[in-house]
Motif scaffolding. Structure first.
Motif, PDB file in Angstrom:
ATOM      1  N   GLY A   1      -7.675  10.789   0.510  1.00 13.67           N
ATOM      2  CA  GLY A   1      -6.396  10.244   0.083  1.00 13.67           C
ATOM      3  C   GLY A   1      -6.611   9.294  -1.068  1.00 13.67           C
ATOM      4  N   ILE A   2      -5.623   9.234  -1.932  1.00 16.07           N
ATOM      5  CA  ILE A   2      -5.632   8.270  -3.028  1.00 16.07           C
ATOM      6  C   ILE A   2      -4.550   7.247  -2.710  1.00 16.07           C
ATOM      7  CG2 ILE A   2      -5.299   7.905  -5.493  1.00 16.07           C
ATOM      8  CD1 ILE A   2      -6.325  10.790  -5.869  1.00 16.07           C
TER       9      ILE A   2
ATOM     10  N   MET B   1       0.850  -1.179   0.000  1.00 14.98           N
ATOM     11  CA  MET B   1       0.000   0.000   0.000  1.00 14.98           C
ATOM     12  C   MET B   1       0.886   1.229   0.000  1.00 14.98           C
ATOM     13  SD  MET B   1      -2.822   1.466   2.684  1.00 14.98           S
ATOM     14  CE  MET B   1      -1.721   1.504   4.032  1.00 14.98           C
ATOM     15  N   SER B   2       0.475   2.229  -0.774  1.00 12.83           N
ATOM     16  CA  SER B   2       1.164   3.511  -0.735  1.00 12.83           C
ATOM     17  C   SER B   2       0.149   4.626  -0.896  1.00 12.83           C
ATOM     18  CB  SER B   2       2.248   3.591  -1.817  1.00 12.83           C
ATOM     19  OG  SER B   2       1.691   3.409  -3.092  1.00 12.83           O
ATOM     20  N   VAL B   3       0.451   5.743  -0.275  1.00 15.69           N
ATOM     21  CA  VAL B   3      -0.390   6.927  -0.381  1.00 15.69           C
ATOM     22  C   VAL B   3       0.121   7.718  -1.586  1.00 15.69           C
ATOM     23  CG1 VAL B   3      -1.201   9.021   0.768  1.00 15.69           C
ATOM     24  CG2 VAL B   3      -0.690   6.981   2.115  1.00 15.69           C
TER      25      VAL B   3
ATOM     26  N   PHE C   1     -10.276  -2.986   4.839  1.00 14.10           N
ATOM     27  CA  PHE C   1      -8.930  -2.433   4.723  1.00 14.10           C
ATOM     28  C   PHE C   1      -8.992  -0.959   4.322  1.00 14.10           C
ATOM     29  CE2 PHE C   1      -4.935  -1.500   2.598  1.00 14.10           C
ATOM     30  CZ  PHE C   1      -4.000  -2.062   3.450  1.00 14.10           C
ATOM     31  N   LEU C   2      -9.826  -0.654   3.320  1.00 15.31           N
ATOM     32  CA  LEU C   2      -9.938   0.722   2.832  1.00 15.31           C
ATOM     33  C   LEU C   2     -10.562   1.652   3.866  1.00 15.31           C
ATOM     34  CD1 LEU C   2     -11.116   0.101  -0.838  1.00 15.31           C
ATOM     35  CD2 LEU C   2      -8.842   0.841  -0.083  1.00 15.31           C
TER      36      LEU C   2
ATOM     37  N   HIS D   1      -5.743  -0.920  -9.113  1.00 18.92           N
ATOM     38  CA  HIS D   1      -5.297  -0.953  -7.718  1.00 18.92           C
ATOM     39  C   HIS D   1      -5.320   0.419  -7.040  1.00 18.92           C
ATOM     40  CE1 HIS D   1      -4.078  -5.048  -8.529  1.00 18.92           C
ATOM     41  NE2 HIS D   1      -3.316  -4.628  -9.522  1.00 18.92           N
ATOM     42  N   GLN D   2      -6.067   1.376  -7.586  1.00 14.32           N
ATOM     43  CA  GLN D   2      -6.143   2.697  -6.957  1.00 14.32           C
ATOM     44  C   GLN D   2      -7.523   2.939  -6.373  1.00 14.32           C
ATOM     45  OE1 GLN D   2      -4.827   6.068  -9.168  1.00 14.32           O
ATOM     46  NE2 GLN D   2      -2.806   5.200  -9.561  1.00 14.32           N
ATOM     47  N   TYR D   3      -7.532   3.515  -5.167  1.00 12.40           N
ATOM     48  CA  TYR D   3      -8.768   3.767  -4.435  1.00 12.40           C
ATOM     49  C   TYR D   3      -8.715   5.156  -3.813  1.00 12.40           C
ATOM     50  CZ  TYR D   3      -9.045  -1.240  -4.947  1.00 12.40           C
ATOM     51  OH  TYR D   3      -9.071  -2.503  -5.476  1.00 12.40           O
TER      52      TYR D   3
END
Length: 172
Positions: free
Chosen positions: A98-99, A23-25, A113-114, A68-70
């Motif tokens: 945040g993305i 995971m990364s911001v 998780f999100l 894979h982006q939220y």
């Protein structure tokens, strides 16, 4: 990273039978914010002020078009009222997002998780913004307590389950 660390991670992936969570911001942003200093607008009635601060938090997450982006959004509504007479002192509303790039999370675990882990990473920034805005608005800086995102998530699941069961009951 050393070769030994790479091998250890690879062995862990094989033992768990899946891929490692990554995971990364990618970005953080304020979507909307308002601060109303009611005291400055109307004037303070009486000298005895005992603030009563209420903080309401809601969360939302959605998939973005990229793989894979939220996007995860916090909505904070902070209201301060005078305990003595119930007059509103200030109202702060903040939509902070945040993305995230998230990989390796099983589909059945992605929603929690999100709505639990991602907001935890954003929270220190939200706390700082709220503190700065209240201070800049003429009040002592408000350092809100840490949000228990797991409890918030469970409350929302319980609320949804109750709403579904209420819909399932036939009306006579």
């Amino acid at each position: 990273m050393t070769e030994a660390n790479g091998e250890t991670q690879g062995q862990g992936e094989a033992q768990n039978g899946g891929s490692q969570v990554r995971m990364s911001v990618l970005a953080q942003f304020i979507r909307d914010m308002s601060f109303e200093n009611v005291v400055a607008q109307k004037g303070l009635q009486g000298g005895d002020v005992q603030p009563d601060v209420q903080v309401a938090v809601s969360l939302d997450a959605r998939k973005r078009p990229a793989d894979h982006q939220y996007e995860v959004m916090h909505k904070f509504r902070v209201t301060s009222k005078n305990k003595a007479n119930g007059d509103t002192l200030f109202l702060l509303e903040l939509d902070y997002g945040g993305i995230f790039h998230v990989e390796g999370v099983p589909d059945e675990q992605l929603h929690p998780f999100l709505l639990i882990e991602c907001p935890r990473l954003l929270f220190p920034f939200v706390r700082r913004i709220i503190s700065d805005i209240t201070r800049d608005g003429g009040f002592p800086p408000l350092n809100i307590d840490t949000v228990d995102y797991l409890a918030l998530y469970r409350q929302e699941l319980a609320r949804r389950a109750q709403a579904q069961s209420a819909e399932a009951v036939p009306v006579q």
